[in-house]
Write a protein that holds these residues in place. Structure first.
Motif, mmCIF file in Angstrom:
data_model
loop_
_atom_site.group_PDB
_atom_site.id
_atom_site.type_symbol
_atom_site.label_atom_id
_atom_site.label_comp_id
_atom_site.label_asym_id
_atom_site.label_seq_id
_atom_site.Cartn_x
_atom_site.Cartn_y
_atom_site.Cartn_z
ATOM 1 N N HIS A 1 -11.824 13.592 -8.778
ATOM 2 C CA HIS A 1 -10.528 14.542 -9.088
ATOM 3 C C HIS A 1 -8.771 13.766 -8.716
ATOM 4 O O HIS A 1 -8.576 14.990 -8.874
ATOM 5 C CB HIS A 1 -11.092 15.833 -8.725
ATOM 6 N N GLY A 2 -9.119 12.831 -8.435
ATOM 7 C CA GLY A 2 -7.884 12.042 -8.276
ATOM 8 C C GLY A 2 -7.016 13.068 -6.613
ATOM 9 O O GLY A 2 -5.992 13.668 -6.339
ATOM 10 N N VAL A 3 -7.735 13.914 -5.659
ATOM 11 C CA VAL A 3 -7.277 14.563 -4.078
ATOM 12 C C VAL A 3 -6.916 13.172 -3.621
ATOM 13 O O VAL A 3 -7.489 12.639 -3.555
ATOM 14 C CB VAL A 3 -8.335 15.736 -3.878
ATOM 15 N N GLN A 4 -6.257 13.364 -3.186
ATOM 16 C CA GLN A 4 -4.743 12.601 -2.151
ATOM 17 C C GLN A 4 -4.383 12.831 -1.706
ATOM 18 O O GLN A 4 -3.723 13.930 -1.344
ATOM 19 C CB GLN A 4 -4.405 11.379 -2.875
ATOM 20 N N GLY A 5 -3.667 11.662 -0.862
ATOM 21 C CA GLY A 5 -2.914 12.195 -0.040
ATOM 22 C C GLY A 5 -2.610 13.441 1.118
ATOM 23 O O GLY A 5 -3.700 13.444 2.323
ATOM 24 N N THR A 6 -1.864 14.255 1.411
ATOM 25 C CA THR A 6 -1.790 15.432 3.074
ATOM 26 C C THR A 6 -2.711 16.323 1.675
ATOM 27 O O THR A 6 -4.254 17.104 3.260
ATOM 28 C CB THR A 6 -0.596 16.083 1.731
ATOM 29 N N ALA A 7 -3.044 16.953 0.713
ATOM 30 C CA ALA A 7 -4.415 17.357 0.034
ATOM 31 C C ALA A 7 -5.280 17.094 0.875
ATOM 32 O O ALA A 7 -6.599 17.912 0.983
ATOM 33 C CB ALA A 7 -4.481 17.780 -1.307
ATOM 34 N N LEU A 8 -6.058 15.428 0.297
ATOM 35 C CA LEU A 8 -7.325 14.944 0.590
ATOM 36 C C LEU A 8 -7.158 14.813 2.379
ATOM 37 O O LEU A 8 -8.089 14.976 2.701
ATOM 38 C CB LEU A 8 -7.403 13.706 -0.158
ATOM 39 N N SER A 9 -6.156 14.909 3.046
ATOM 40 C CA SER A 9 -6.262 15.343 5.013
ATOM 41 C C SER A 9 -6.177 16.401 5.459
ATOM 42 O O SER A 9 -7.099 17.290 6.255
ATOM 43 C CB SER A 9 -5.257 14.345 4.938
ATOM 44 N N TRP A 10 -6.056 17.195 4.400
ATOM 45 C CA TRP A 10 -6.541 18.571 5.328
ATOM 46 C C TRP A 10 -7.671 19.279 4.243
ATOM 47 O O TRP A 10 -8.345 19.860 5.222
ATOM 48 C CB TRP A 10 -5.408 19.670 3.955
ATOM 49 N N PHE A 11 -8.331 18.729 3.724
ATOM 50 C CA PHE A 11 -9.681 18.996 3.484
ATOM 51 C C PHE A 11 -10.622 18.267 4.510
ATOM 52 O O PHE A 11 -11.791 18.810 4.445
ATOM 53 C CB PHE A 11 -10.477 18.595 1.634
ATOM 54 N N THR A 12 -9.907 17.107 4.659
ATOM 55 C CA THR A 12 -10.695 16.006 5.618
ATOM 56 C C THR A 12 -10.506 16.777 7.254
ATOM 57 O O THR A 12 -12.167 16.937 7.490
ATOM 58 C CB THR A 12 -10.911 14.710 6.275
ATOM 59 N N SER A 13 -9.329 17.313 7.619
ATOM 60 C CA SER A 13 -9.426 18.123 8.839
ATOM 61 C C SER A 13 -10.357 19.429 8.968
ATOM 62 O O SER A 13 -10.751 19.832 9.276
ATOM 63 C CB SER A 13 -8.038 18.210 8.996
ATOM 64 N N TYR A 14 -10.615 19.975 7.405
ATOM 65 C CA TYR A 14 -11.007 21.565 7.369
ATOM 66 C C TYR A 14 -12.753 20.988 7.639
ATOM 67 O O TYR A 14 -13.069 22.516 8.194
ATOM 68 C CB TYR A 14 -10.776 21.467 6.009
ATOM 69 N N PHE A 15 -13.287 19.906 6.679
ATOM 70 C CA PHE A 15 -14.066 19.333 6.857
ATOM 71 C C PHE A 15 -14.436 19.294 8.828
ATOM 72 O O PHE A 15 -16.631 19.387 9.441
ATOM 73 C CB PHE A 15 -15.519 18.934 6.380
ATOM 74 N N ASN A 16 -13.813 18.125 9.076
ATOM 75 C CA ASN A 16 -14.363 17.621 10.566
ATOM 76 C C ASN A 16 -14.591 18.627 10.650
ATOM 77 O O ASN A 16 -13.832 19.810 11.280
ATOM 78 C CB ASN A 16 -13.183 16.651 10.324
ATOM 79 N N GLY A 17 -16.064 18.221 12.454
ATOM 80 C CA GLY A 17 -15.715 18.969 13.699
ATOM 81 C C GLY A 17 -16.012 20.392 13.367
ATOM 82 O O GLY A 17 -15.574 20.909 14.887
ATOM 83 N N ARG A 18 -16.394 20.447 12.071
ATOM 84 C CA ARG A 18 -17.107 22.367 12.125
ATOM 85 C C ARG A 18 -18.283 22.002 12.987
ATOM 86 O O ARG A 18 -19.043 21.288 13.145
ATOM 87 C CB ARG A 18 -17.043 22.716 10.910
ATOM 88 N N THR A 19 -18.301 23.518 13.937
ATOM 89 C CA THR A 19 -19.748 23.241 14.929
ATOM 90 C C THR A 19 -20.814 24.434 14.053
ATOM 91 O O THR A 19 -19.873 25.768 13.719
ATOM 92 C CB THR A 19 -19.930 23.271 15.717
ATOM 93 N N TRP A 20 -21.738 25.098 14.493
ATOM 94 C CA TRP A 20 -22.357 25.721 13.848
ATOM 95 C C TRP A 20 -23.243 25.814 15.021
ATOM 96 O O TRP A 20 -24.112 25.697 16.299
ATOM 97 C CB TRP A 20 -23.466 25.654 12.820
#
Length: 136
Positions: free
Chosen positions: A41-60
């Motif tokens: 889908h071509g998501v790159q740069g800041t947008a991809l970094s935002w999604f990466t930070s959104y998913f990384n480090g989440r706990t349950w």
């Protein structure tokens, strides 16, 4: 389904596979989703970094009244209540549509319910049978 009814009315052979991914949102792998966002889908740069930070480090954890389990990292699944998840799930499964269509079959997806179907005239039944083998 109208396509299948049309095919049957015209004496064609039909194949229908019904797939139901239970707990669909809980099975979304974060790494795969991030890769699909980037490559498909071509998501790159800041947008991809935002999604990466959104998913990384989440706990349950599990809480029952006053008791609580130790937190564990969440490698798949969705944060509940997020307005992004319906769209992200569609993007996550979009390659499935292309894959099904590449085999000459027809997909119909609605969240976690997927229908894969195809139809041919009886003299081409071998073609439909080959597509069925590929799906297994």
């Amino acid at each position: 389904m109208a396509d299948i009814l049309w095919a049957i009315d015209n004496f064609n052979l039909s194949l229908l596979a019904l797939l139901d991914l239970s707990s669909a949102f809980d099975t979304v792998d974060h790494k795969i989703l991030l890769r699909r966002l980037e490559v498909s889908h071509g998501v790159q740069g800041t947008a991809l970094s935002w999604f990466t930070s959104y998913f990384n480090g989440r706990t349950w954890f599990i809480r029952c009244r006053a008791s609580r389990s130790n937190p564990a990292l969440l490698g798949c699944g969705v944060p509940q209540g997020s307005v992004l998840w319906p769209i992200l799930f569609v993007l996550y499964t979009a390659d499935l549509v292309r894959l099904i269509e590449n085999f000459g079959l027809h997909p119909h997806l609605y969240v976690n319910d997927t229908q894969v179907y195809g139809f041919v005239v009886p003299t081409q039944a071998v073609h439909l049978q080959q597509q069925n083998v590929i799906l297994h």
